[in-house]
Design a protein around this motif. Structure first.
Motif, PDB file in Angstrom:
ATOM      1  N   SER A 144     -71.843 -38.916 -47.239  1.00 59.52           N
ATOM      2  CA  SER A 144     -70.426 -38.593 -47.344  1.00 59.52           C
ATOM      3  C   SER A 144     -69.578 -39.744 -46.806  1.00 59.52           C
ATOM      4  O   SER A 144     -69.690 -40.103 -45.628  1.00 59.52           O
ATOM      5  N   THR A 145     -68.723 -40.283 -47.650  1.00 57.34           N
ATOM      6  CA  THR A 145     -67.819 -41.325 -47.172  1.00 57.34           C
ATOM      7  C   THR A 145     -66.785 -40.734 -46.219  1.00 57.34           C
ATOM      8  O   THR A 145     -66.350 -41.416 -45.290  1.00 57.34           O
ATOM      9  N   ASP A 146     -66.410 -39.483 -46.441  1.00 58.63           N
ATOM     10  CA  ASP A 146     -65.463 -38.833 -45.523  1.00 58.63           C
ATOM     11  C   ASP A 146     -66.060 -38.738 -44.120  1.00 58.63           C
ATOM     12  O   ASP A 146     -65.393 -39.015 -43.125  1.00 58.63           O
ATOM     13  N   GLU A 147     -67.321 -38.345 -44.029  1.00 63.30           N
ATOM     14  CA  GLU A 147     -67.975 -38.239 -42.723  1.00 63.30           C
ATOM     15  C   GLU A 147     -68.157 -39.623 -42.098  1.00 63.30           C
ATOM     16  O   GLU A 147     -67.986 -39.785 -40.895  1.00 63.30           O
ATOM     17  N   THR A 148     -68.491 -40.603 -42.911  1.00 63.67           N
ATOM     18  CA  THR A 148     -68.633 -41.966 -42.393  1.00 63.67           C
ATOM     19  C   THR A 148     -67.309 -42.446 -41.815  1.00 63.67           C
ATOM     20  O   THR A 148     -67.276 -43.012 -40.715  1.00 63.67           O
ATOM     21  N   LEU A 149     -66.224 -42.204 -42.514  1.00 67.95           N
ATOM     22  CA  LEU A 149     -64.901 -42.600 -42.029  1.00 67.95           C
ATOM     23  C   LEU A 149     -64.528 -41.832 -40.763  1.00 67.95           C
ATOM     24  O   LEU A 149     -64.007 -42.399 -39.804  1.00 67.95           O
ATOM     25  N   ARG A 150     -64.857 -40.540 -40.717  1.00 71.65           N
ATOM     26  CA  ARG A 150     -64.575 -39.721 -39.530  1.00 71.65           C
ATOM     27  C   ARG A 150     -65.327 -40.262 -38.316  1.00 71.65           C
ATOM     28  O   ARG A 150     -64.752 -40.418 -37.235  1.00 71.65           O
ATOM     29  N   VAL A 151     -66.608 -40.590 -38.491  1.00 66.95           N
ATOM     30  CA  VAL A 151     -67.402 -41.118 -37.379  1.00 66.95           C
ATOM     31  C   VAL A 151     -66.872 -42.482 -36.955  1.00 66.95           C
ATOM     32  O   VAL A 151     -66.761 -42.771 -35.756  1.00 66.95           O
ATOM     33  N   LEU A 152     -66.524 -43.327 -37.913  1.00 65.07           N
ATOM     34  CA  LEU A 152     -65.934 -44.631 -37.599  1.00 65.07           C
ATOM     35  C   LEU A 152     -64.679 -44.463 -36.749  1.00 65.07           C
ATOM     36  O   LEU A 152     -64.518 -45.126 -35.716  1.00 65.07           O
ATOM     37  N   GLU A 153     -63.800 -43.566 -37.147  1.00 66.11           N
ATOM     38  CA  GLU A 153     -62.562 -43.327 -36.394  1.00 66.11           C
ATOM     39  C   GLU A 153     -62.868 -42.798 -34.997  1.00 66.11           C
ATOM     40  O   GLU A 153     -62.205 -43.176 -34.026  1.00 66.11           O
ATOM     41  N   ALA A 154     -63.873 -41.942 -34.890  1.00 64.17           N
ATOM     42  CA  ALA A 154     -64.266 -41.418 -33.577  1.00 64.17           C
ATOM     43  C   ALA A 154     -64.771 -42.550 -32.685  1.00 64.17           C
ATOM     44  O   ALA A 154     -64.387 -42.656 -31.514  1.00 64.17           O
ATOM     45  N   LEU A 155     -65.609 -43.415 -33.243  1.00 60.22           N
ATOM     46  CA  LEU A 155     -66.113 -44.547 -32.470  1.00 60.22           C
ATOM     47  C   LEU A 155     -64.981 -45.476 -32.059  1.00 60.22           C
ATOM     48  O   LEU A 155     -64.935 -45.967 -30.925  1.00 60.22           O
ATOM     49  N   GLN A 156     -64.055 -45.703 -32.967  1.00 58.27           N
ATOM     50  CA  GLN A 156     -62.930 -46.588 -32.678  1.00 58.27           C
ATOM     51  C   GLN A 156     -61.961 -45.983 -31.665  1.00 58.27           C
ATOM     52  O   GLN A 156     -61.238 -46.721 -31.003  1.00 58.27           O
ATOM     53  N   SER A 157     -61.971 -44.665 -31.516  1.00 58.30           N
ATOM     54  CA  SER A 157     -61.057 -44.017 -30.566  1.00 58.30           C
ATOM     55  C   SER A 157     -61.400 -44.367 -29.123  1.00 58.30           C
ATOM     56  O   SER A 157     -60.541 -44.334 -28.247  1.00 58.30           O
ATOM     57  N   GLY A 158     -62.673 -44.652 -28.878  1.00 60.65           N
ATOM     58  CA  GLY A 158     -63.115 -44.972 -27.528  1.00 60.65           C
ATOM     59  C   GLY A 158     -63.236 -43.751 -26.632  1.00 60.65           C
ATOM     60  O   GLY A 158     -63.588 -43.871 -25.463  1.00 60.65           O
ATOM     61  N   GLY A 159     -62.955 -42.581 -27.164  1.00 60.06           N
ATOM     62  CA  GLY A 159     -62.995 -41.363 -26.355  1.00 60.06           C
ATOM     63  C   GLY A 159     -64.243 -40.539 -26.603  1.00 60.06           C
ATOM     64  O   GLY A 159     -65.114 -40.913 -27.394  1.00 60.06           O
ATOM     65  N   PRO A 162     -65.297 -34.351 -29.747  1.00 64.19           N
ATOM     66  CA  PRO A 162     -66.068 -33.134 -29.993  1.00 64.19           C
ATOM     67  C   PRO A 162     -66.447 -32.992 -31.467  1.00 64.19           C
ATOM     68  O   PRO A 162     -65.974 -33.753 -32.321  1.00 64.19           O
ATOM     69  N   VAL A 163     -67.275 -32.006 -31.749  1.00 66.45           N
ATOM     70  CA  VAL A 163     -67.711 -31.724 -33.107  1.00 66.45           C
ATOM     71  C   VAL A 163     -66.492 -31.582 -34.034  1.00 66.45           C
ATOM     72  O   VAL A 163     -65.445 -31.054 -33.631  1.00 66.45           O
ATOM     73  N   ASN A 164     -66.604 -32.123 -35.208  1.00 69.00           N
ATOM     74  CA  ASN A 164     -65.570 -32.058 -36.251  1.00 69.00           C
ATOM     75  C   ASN A 164     -64.249 -32.700 -35.855  1.00 69.00           C
ATOM     76  O   ASN A 164     -63.211 -32.412 -36.454  1.00 69.00           O
ATOM     77  N   TRP A 165     -64.267 -33.557 -34.837  1.00 67.46           N
ATOM     78  CA  TRP A 165     -63.065 -34.271 -34.406  1.00 67.46           C
ATOM     79  C   TRP A 165     -62.536 -35.123 -35.554  1.00 67.46           C
ATOM     80  O   TRP A 165     -63.297 -35.700 -36.334  1.00 67.46           O
ATOM     81  N   HIS A 166     -61.210 -35.207 -35.658  1.00 66.37           N
ATOM     82  CA  HIS A 166     -60.552 -36.077 -36.635  1.00 66.37           C
ATOM     83  C   HIS A 166     -59.495 -36.911 -35.934  1.00 66.37           C
ATOM     84  O   HIS A 166     -58.925 -36.488 -34.912  1.00 66.37           O
ATOM     85  N   GLU A 167     -59.229 -38.063 -36.492  1.00 62.19           N
ATOM     86  CA  GLU A 167     -58.235 -38.981 -35.930  1.00 62.19           C
ATOM     87  C   GLU A 167     -56.919 -38.261 -35.674  1.00 62.19           C
ATOM     88  O   GLU A 167     -56.463 -37.471 -36.503  1.00 62.19           O
ATOM     89  N   GLY A 168     -56.357 -38.510 -34.509  1.00 61.90           N
ATOM     90  CA  GLY A 168     -55.101 -37.882 -34.113  1.00 61.90           C
ATOM     91  C   GLY A 168     -55.288 -36.657 -33.237  1.00 61.90           C
ATOM     92  O   GLY A 168     -54.358 -36.222 -32.571  1.00 61.90           O
ATOM     93  N   GLU A 169     -56.495 -36.094 -33.247  1.00 65.51           N
ATOM     94  CA  GLU A 169     -56.779 -34.953 -32.389  1.00 65.51           C
ATOM     95  C   GLU A 169     -57.135 -35.441 -30.994  1.00 65.51           C
ATOM     96  O   GLU A 169     -57.553 -36.580 -30.824  1.00 65.51           O
ATOM     97  N   PRO A 170     -56.940 -34.577 -29.985  1.00 69.02           N
ATOM     98  CA  PRO A 170     -57.284 -35.016 -28.623  1.00 69.02           C
ATOM     99  C   PRO A 170     -58.781 -35.203 -28.450  1.00 69.02           C
ATOM    100  O   PRO A 170     -59.587 -34.518 -29.083  1.00 69.02           O
ATOM    101  N   THR A 171     -59.118 -36.153 -27.601  1.00 73.75           N
ATOM    102  CA  THR A 171     -60.509 -36.342 -27.223  1.00 73.75           C
ATOM    103  C   THR A 171     -60.757 -35.535 -25.950  1.00 73.75           C
ATOM    104  O   THR A 171     -59.817 -35.031 -25.341  1.00 73.75           O
ATOM    105  N   ILE A 172     -61.999 -35.444 -25.578  1.00 75.29           N
ATOM    106  CA  ILE A 172     -62.356 -34.670 -24.383  1.00 75.29           C
ATOM    107  C   ILE A 172     -62.025 -35.500 -23.133  1.00 75.29           C
ATOM    108  O   ILE A 172     -62.383 -36.673 -23.032  1.00 75.29           O
ATOM    109  N   LYS A 173     -61.350 -34.878 -22.191  1.00 80.77           N
ATOM    110  CA  LYS A 173     -61.012 -35.531 -20.918  1.00 80.77           C
ATOM    111  C   LYS A 173     -61.957 -35.022 -19.851  1.00 80.77           C
ATOM    112  O   LYS A 173     -62.193 -33.826 -19.739  1.00 80.77           O
TER     113      LYS A 173
END
Length: 174
Positions: A144-159, A162-173
């Protein structure tokens, strides 16, 4: 043995890119993220759907400072013929690397000794050349390119994402 958090094996190989045959060296992409995906063979059934999917989302990846590179055991001449004969594959503007001897696939531990082809392996490599994500799947299942992009964005967030996280959503503190 997993390559996660290890240096991505460097390679230099011929690639078919935008109508031309060029040398591609993985380490020349330092400073960018890289989505490196292996697929079994050109002129097959599932593979053109994946190439088309990454081609259609290529600009989304580029906006994330990310290059997409595909690798198969086919030669650049077979890649060229495939691009010329399949409108789905013709959409690809990213390097399509040849790996006739399976050297690159072996370095990434996705070489199938029985078939002489790569398994469906996908690697996300950070700008420092470190593998941060790996997925390997059965040849019958496209990624899935959508999942690949989602994981890339998660990695780039540095945070901590959580499961099913998407760019713009809060990361776990913590």
């Amino acid at each position: 043995m997993s390559l996660v958090n290890k240096a991505a094996p460097d390679f230099e190989a011929n690639a078919f890119v935008n109508g031309q045959i060029k040398k591609v060296r993985l380490s020349s992409y330092r400073g960018k993220w890289v989505v490196l995906f292996f697929y079994p063979a050109d002129f097959t059934f599932v593979c053109p759907t994946e190439v088309e999917g990454f081609a259609e989302d290529y600009e989304k990846f580029k906006k994330k400072n990310t290059e997409v590179i595909s690798v198969s055991a086919d030669t650049v001449y077979v890649h060229q013929a495939w691009v010329q004969h399949d409108e789905r594959v013709a959409k690809a503007k990213f390097p399509m690397v040849e790996d006739r001897k399976g050297t690159i696939a072996r370095a990434y531990d996705v070489y199938n000794e029985e078939t002489g082809n790569a398994q469906r392996g996908l690697f996300i490599i950070n700008p420092d050349g470190i593998v941060k994500y790996v997925v390997i799947t059965d040849d019958n299942v496209g990624r899935s390119t959508d999942e690949t992009l989602r994981v890339l964005e998660a990695l780039q967030s540095g945070g901590l994402c959580p499961v099913n996280w998407h760019e713009g959503e809060p990361t776990i503190k913590v």
